[in-house]
Design an enzyme around this catalytic site. Sequence first.
Site, mmCIF file in Angstrom:
data_model
loop_
_atom_site.group_PDB
_atom_site.id
_atom_site.type_symbol
_atom_site.label_atom_id
_atom_site.label_comp_id
_atom_site.label_asym_id
_atom_site.label_seq_id
_atom_site.Cartn_x
_atom_site.Cartn_y
_atom_site.Cartn_z
ATOM 1 N N ASN A 226 44.081 21.763 -20.054
ATOM 2 C CA ASN A 226 44.594 20.870 -19.116
ATOM 3 C C ASN A 226 43.654 19.751 -18.897
ATOM 4 O O ASN A 226 44.175 18.584 -18.398
ATOM 5 C CB ASN A 226 44.949 21.405 -17.671
ATOM 6 C CG ASN A 226 43.830 22.278 -17.089
ATOM 7 O OD1 ASN A 226 43.233 23.189 -17.685
ATOM 8 N ND2 ASN A 226 43.579 21.923 -15.851
ATOM 9 N N HIS A 311 44.903 28.203 -23.952
ATOM 10 C CA HIS A 311 44.020 27.715 -22.759
ATOM 11 C C HIS A 311 44.737 28.849 -21.575
ATOM 12 O O HIS A 311 43.570 29.203 -20.942
ATOM 13 C CB HIS A 311 44.146 26.383 -22.510
ATOM 14 C CG HIS A 311 43.152 26.014 -21.315
ATOM 15 N ND1 HIS A 311 42.093 26.091 -21.327
ATOM 16 C CD2 HIS A 311 43.645 25.333 -20.114
ATOM 17 C CE1 HIS A 311 41.457 25.724 -20.341
ATOM 18 N NE2 HIS A 311 42.279 25.310 -19.416
ATOM 19 N N HIS A 321 44.834 30.044 -10.663
ATOM 20 C CA HIS A 321 45.913 29.861 -12.106
ATOM 21 C C HIS A 321 47.219 31.062 -12.184
ATOM 22 O O HIS A 321 47.147 31.421 -13.382
ATOM 23 C CB HIS A 321 45.258 29.476 -13.231
ATOM 24 C CG HIS A 321 44.210 28.401 -13.014
ATOM 25 N ND1 HIS A 321 44.828 27.073 -12.689
ATOM 26 C CD2 HIS A 321 42.947 28.265 -13.057
ATOM 27 C CE1 HIS A 321 43.819 26.330 -12.389
ATOM 28 N NE2 HIS A 321 42.422 27.007 -13.013
#
Length: 396
Positions: A226, A311, A321
């Site tokens: 990101n 990722h 996350h």
Amino acid sequence: MEIRHLLVISVLLSSVLHGDGGITSSYIRSEWPAVDIPLDHQVFKVPKGYNAPQQVHITQGDYDGKGVIISWVTPDEPGSSKVHYGPVQGKYDFVAQGTYSNYTFYKYKSGYTHHCLLSGLEYDTKYYYKIESGESSREFWFVTPPHVHPDASYKFGIIGDLGQTFNSLSTLEHYMRSGAQAVLFLGDLSYADRYQYNDVGVRWDTWGRFVERSTAYQPWLWSAGNHEIDYMPYMGEVTPFKNYLERYTTPYLASKSSDPLWYAVRRASAHIIVLSSYSPFVKYTPQWRWLDEEFKRVDREKTPWLIVLMHAPIYNSNEAHFKEGESMRAAFEEWFVEYRVDVIFAGHVHAYERSYRVSNVRYNVSSGDRFPVPDTSAPVYITVGDGGNQEGLAGR
């Protein structure tokens, strides 16, 4: 705070590939403050000479390991895009011609980024190479992998979310002492997006010089995170991955991919698939169609180890996350189980975590197991996002 398991995954993967189980290192690193190294530090030193090549990095250049892509930047003018190379130091019998480009990001104007493919190399051979610009030249070397074979031994290092702090430097130095032969990079390179305006481009440059001590000599196989998106509409910059794609290339065409953000290579006894967590991947999209075909090309007789890089982890127990990889899990997990992927590496979460072999493919919204269950056909999921960046560790 202590950081455990930082780069031991390189040892773990070596152990997995040799079949002797997952033995983790006893290495422990103390954490320094999560702030970037000052710009005047020697790790960012510009090489001597006018327009001298800098930010040198290499990656695999073809599907089977007989090619290398060499990339570098000349800061002031294009210079030459040629690479002179050969198996004898100081004697360069071969030359390859590359290409160059430059770009702007806000008011920052990049140097000239060169990419040059060296193809038809011999396996398991040390090559020396020279890149030059006018009177400035620099020399490096790399070693090609063994030929693709089920018994080929190889040791990968795994790094994710590196950044450019003193913790990042500790990670890099520890990797360089590990004896690994190539890096599988799990995304989030420079963290330049934590800066604004012209400083974004400046911090991409400093990171390139920071990692050159390794990337000029060993291939780093890239995946994007990101922090590579660099979507900054307040600066008029709305093209995703602009800085990253200008600077870091991949052998995507060799695996019939339509985009450098997802691709595959075979190296020694491993088939490595790189996915893009931040590109469309639902059914019928280019990445979905490509992965469907790439799994069919896997030959376990030649590459018994099937490894996937991404990722954002699709399994993660940390609050940081949490469930951000759920949509990719829904799209691809059935394939991961069907094709018996051995291990999936992810970054993003700034911590280390390793799972049992579990899957959630039996649940179909209205029936079936609603929670992950043990599954011997499923991959082991390993999160390695503790590379040292300025955001610090995720500890909850």
